[in-house]
Design a protein around this motif. Structure first.
Motif, PDB file in Angstrom:
ATOM      1  N   SER A   1      68.197  69.710   2.879  1.00 24.34           N
ATOM      2  CA  SER A   1      68.740  68.153   3.214  1.00 24.34           C
ATOM      3  C   SER A   1      68.428  67.040   1.994  1.00 24.34           C
ATOM      4  O   SER A   1      69.360  66.394   1.470  1.00 24.34           O
ATOM      5  N   ILE A   2      67.224  67.183   1.700  1.00 19.89           N
ATOM      6  CA  ILE A   2      66.705  66.514   0.573  1.00 19.89           C
ATOM      7  C   ILE A   2      67.436  66.908  -0.820  1.00 19.89           C
ATOM      8  O   ILE A   2      68.130  66.341  -1.962  1.00 19.89           O
ATOM      9  N   VAL A   3      67.646  68.144  -1.023  1.00 20.07           N
ATOM     10  CA  VAL A   3      68.597  68.872  -2.116  1.00 20.07           C
ATOM     11  C   VAL A   3      70.156  68.424  -2.152  1.00 20.07           C
ATOM     12  O   VAL A   3      70.478  67.865  -3.108  1.00 20.07           O
ATOM     13  N   VAL A   4      70.599  68.328  -0.968  1.00 21.28           N
ATOM     14  CA  VAL A   4      71.936  67.962  -0.724  1.00 21.28           C
ATOM     15  C   VAL A   4      72.112  66.506  -1.246  1.00 21.28           C
ATOM     16  O   VAL A   4      73.064  66.081  -1.822  1.00 21.28           O
ATOM     17  N   ALA A   5      71.227  65.686  -0.691  1.00 25.11           N
ATOM     18  CA  ALA A   5      71.323  64.342  -1.153  1.00 25.11           C
ATOM     19  C   ALA A   5      71.083  63.917  -2.622  1.00 25.11           C
ATOM     20  O   ALA A   5      71.826  63.010  -3.074  1.00 25.11           O
ATOM     21  N   LEU A   6      70.183  64.699  -3.182  1.00 22.93           N
ATOM     22  CA  LEU A   6      70.034  64.514  -4.595  1.00 22.93           C
ATOM     23  C   LEU A   6      71.404  65.266  -5.435  1.00 22.93           C
ATOM     24  O   LEU A   6      71.774  64.396  -6.304  1.00 22.93           O
ATOM     25  N   VAL A   7      71.984  66.041  -4.886  1.00 24.12           N
ATOM     26  CA  VAL A   7      73.038  66.870  -5.809  1.00 24.12           C
ATOM     27  C   VAL A   7      74.326  65.879  -5.517  1.00 24.12           C
ATOM     28  O   VAL A   7      75.268  65.931  -6.404  1.00 24.12           O
TER      29      VAL A   7
ATOM     30  N   THR B   1      68.189  57.886   4.474  1.00 22.92           N
ATOM     31  CA  THR B   1      69.148  58.813   4.951  1.00 22.92           C
ATOM     32  C   THR B   1      68.812  59.932   5.771  1.00 22.92           C
ATOM     33  O   THR B   1      69.311  60.282   6.990  1.00 22.92           O
ATOM     34  N   ILE B   2      67.881  60.933   5.317  1.00 25.32           N
ATOM     35  CA  ILE B   2      67.454  62.081   6.380  1.00 25.32           C
ATOM     36  C   ILE B   2      66.708  61.437   7.529  1.00 25.32           C
ATOM     37  O   ILE B   2      66.782  61.997   8.403  1.00 25.32           O
ATOM     38  N   LEU B   3      65.992  60.275   7.204  1.00 31.58           N
ATOM     39  CA  LEU B   3      65.126  59.758   8.511  1.00 31.58           C
ATOM     40  C   LEU B   3      66.215  59.492   9.341  1.00 31.58           C
ATOM     41  O   LEU B   3      66.276  59.486  10.793  1.00 31.58           O
TER      42      LEU B   3
ATOM     43  N   ARG C   1      77.231  64.333   6.449  1.00 35.50           N
ATOM     44  CA  ARG C   1      77.979  63.129   6.613  1.00 35.50           C
ATOM     45  C   ARG C   1      78.065  62.056   5.674  1.00 35.50           C
ATOM     46  O   ARG C   1      78.797  61.347   5.166  1.00 35.50           O
ATOM     47  N   ALA C   2      76.732  61.542   5.510  1.00 35.88           N
ATOM     48  CA  ALA C   2      76.583  60.452   4.556  1.00 35.88           C
ATOM     49  C   ALA C   2      76.903  60.474   3.202  1.00 35.88           C
ATOM     50  O   ALA C   2      77.336  59.647   2.521  1.00 35.88           O
ATOM     51  N   SER C   3      77.081  61.837   2.624  1.00 35.32           N
ATOM     52  CA  SER C   3      77.363  62.394   1.493  1.00 35.32           C
ATOM     53  C   SER C   3      79.010  62.168   1.226  1.00 35.32           C
ATOM     54  O   SER C   3      79.483  61.993   0.063  1.00 35.32           O
ATOM     55  N   GLY C   4      79.850  61.796   2.262  1.00 38.65           N
ATOM     56  CA  GLY C   4      81.109  61.798   2.043  1.00 38.65           C
ATOM     57  C   GLY C   4      81.935  63.039   2.207  1.00 38.65           C
ATOM     58  O   GLY C   4      83.238  63.327   1.967  1.00 38.65           O
ATOM     59  N   ILE C   5      80.954  64.308   2.590  1.00 36.52           N
ATOM     60  CA  ILE C   5      81.827  65.536   2.632  1.00 36.52           C
ATOM     61  C   ILE C   5      82.802  65.861   3.453  1.00 36.52           C
ATOM     62  O   ILE C   5      83.915  66.418   3.293  1.00 36.52           O
ATOM     63  N   GLY C   6      82.358  65.355   4.786  1.00 35.88           N
ATOM     64  CA  GLY C   6      83.622  65.218   5.851  1.00 35.88           C
ATOM     65  C   GLY C   6      84.700  64.417   5.563  1.00 35.88           C
ATOM     66  O   GLY C   6      85.908  65.018   5.555  1.00 35.88           O
TER      67      GLY C   6
END
Length: 458
Positions: A43-49, A60-62, A333-338
């Motif tokens: 989850s942290i890696v995806v948020a960073l990338v 975001t993860i919390l 979801r927060a990253s906008g992928i969906g």
């Protein structure tokens, strides 16, 4: 959860989503990293990338973790207490024996499935499953064989009813967005749900039970202190304990549907109070105290307190891993992928009902949440539905079912339900993918095919 603005293209975002799932599976299945740790790390890696700002990563993860726990922790904890009380009192065995006596020992999985279909009409998937688990385990213990043989027909019944029928929130929201008649949707959904369950959950459950041997779980309802001098409760008492949360929850779901239709006012204070009583955590809390009062005659309060305390320990791991699964889905979801995926698919030129299924499926796979996939798809295609000539009320109902089918398929590692079922049954991730994921995909696909055929015929 707030979506983070990113400058990455849709293709890049979708590639990141695919790579994150592969990385997660490698960590868990190849390197044997605990699922809770792997989900948190990825989850942290995806948020960073994906370019989530450093100061937004932890919130975001919390947020994803907390929102999932808010919906799951109370239900699982209270449901575990009800299950342990039913098990230790002999109530679970009484109900199991009665069901088997009515249907016959060779039809025990069918009996569990039919009971779950009935219970699943008003009650949500996760709440219904945790209440039904002691019955499932009691039947499995009595007749032996793989637990999947008994668990999948029941879990599939709750999944089908939750996805396809009002008063569950997904179908209600989709029908409101598309202008479908809720009363007709109940009929259409039920006509499709029953054969879908039989083909996708019951028959597949019998196949999976022969192919995969999953023993009774050692936690949740493991060894319990059985008092040989204790008189088991009557069948009617056990049934009352199981029906109480269903009746209470129907106060909420039924009144919610009534307010959408316009039969009652949402501002009515009596309606609001009754709906509060019907919220799943409150309904289960009332049921726990009701069960404690019923079983307090033959047992001391101190002993019952120890029973409840013993029910909570084994489920901590289940709750944490489920929350981490929600955290992973929340980051996606927060990253906008969906939304990136939805944008790619929203203007494809496909027939409305096919586009509804494809978009919903893509959103489900990309971000995990069935409810988000269902409601987002309904909102995306509502303009398409509005300008499509000749759509009848039947057509609108079939489109809602198609969306629900797409939102059901391919439950995998970004879906908290995947971890909930896998951890309750103590299956490893590979077995969960081969059983739960396959069953969910069958259920969603079969429901869509029935809806497609129905839209052609009617």
């Amino acid at each position: 959860m707030t979506e983070i603005t990113t400058h990455l293209g849709a293709g890049t975002l979708l590639g990141i989503a695919a790579c994150s799932v592969v990385l997660l599976l490698i960590l868990i299945m190849r390197f044997k990293v605990h699922a809770f740790l792997a989900l948190t790390l990825v989850s942290i890696v995806v948020a960073l990338v994906t370019g989530v700002p450093f100061d937004k990563i932890v919130p975001t993860i919390l947020g994803g973790f907390g929102s999932t726990l808010a919906g799951v922790a109370l239900l699982v904890g209270l449901g575990a207490m009800i299950g342990r009380l039913l098990e230790i009192s002999g109530g679970a065995k009484v109900l199991a024996d009665t069901l088997v006596g009515k249907f016959g020992s060779h039809r025990a999985p069918l009996a569990l499935g039919v009971a779950s279909l009935m219970f699943g009409f008003p009650i949500f998937f996760d709440a219904g499953l945790v209440v039904m688990l002691p019955i499932i385990f009691s039947v499995a213990k009595q007749f032996g064989g793989s637990t999947l043989k008994y668990a999948l027909p029941a879990a599939g019944a709750f999944a089908v009813m939750h996805a396809l029928l009002p008063p569950h929130p997904g179908p209600v929201a989709a029908s409101e967005l598309l202008g479908a008649n809720i009363g007709l949707l109940v009929i259409v959904g039920l006509v499709i749900a029953i054969p879908t369950w039989y083909l996708g959950a019951y028959l597949f459950g019998q196949y999976a039970g022969k192919k995969f041997h999953v023993p009774l779980p050692s936690t949740f309802l493991g060894s319990v202190e059985v008092d040989t001098n204790n008189k088991p409760p009557a069948f009617s008492t056990v049934l009352a304990i199981l029906l109480l949360p269903l009746v209470l929850i129907f106060l909420d779901t039924g009144l919610n549907t009534a307010t959408v239709i316009g039969w009652v006012s949402a501002d009515n204070i009596v309606v609001q109070f009754l709906r509060m009583l019907g919220k799943t955590p409150v309904a289960l809390l009332i049921t726990v105290f009701f069960a404690l009062s019923v079983f307090s005659g033959n047992r001391s309060r101190q002993h019952l307190e120890k029973v409840c305390d013993g029910a909570l320990g084994p489920i901590c791991g289940i709750i944490l891993v489920t929350g981490a699964g929600g955290m992973f889905g929340g980051v996606l979801r927060a990253s906008g992928i969906g939304n990136a995926l939805a944008g790619v698919l929203s203007d494809t030129g496909m027939p409305v009902i096919v586009a509804a299924f494809v978009i919903s499926t893509a959103l489900r796979v990309a971000q995990g949440s069935a409810t988000v996939a269902l409601t987002t798809t309904a909102a995306l295609i509502s303009p398409m539905v509005a300008v499509t000539p000749g759509l009848s009320q039947f057509d609108l109902c079939f489109i809602v079912v198609a969306i629900a089918g797409g939102a059901t398929v391919l439950s995998h590692v970004n879906d908290s339900g995947f971890w909930l079922v896998g951890r309750f049954l103590e299956m490893d991730e590979k077995t969960t993918l081969k059983t739960w994921t396959v069953m969910e995909t069958l259920l969603g696909t079969i429901a869509f095919l029935f809806a497609l055929v129905g839209s052609i015929i009617l």
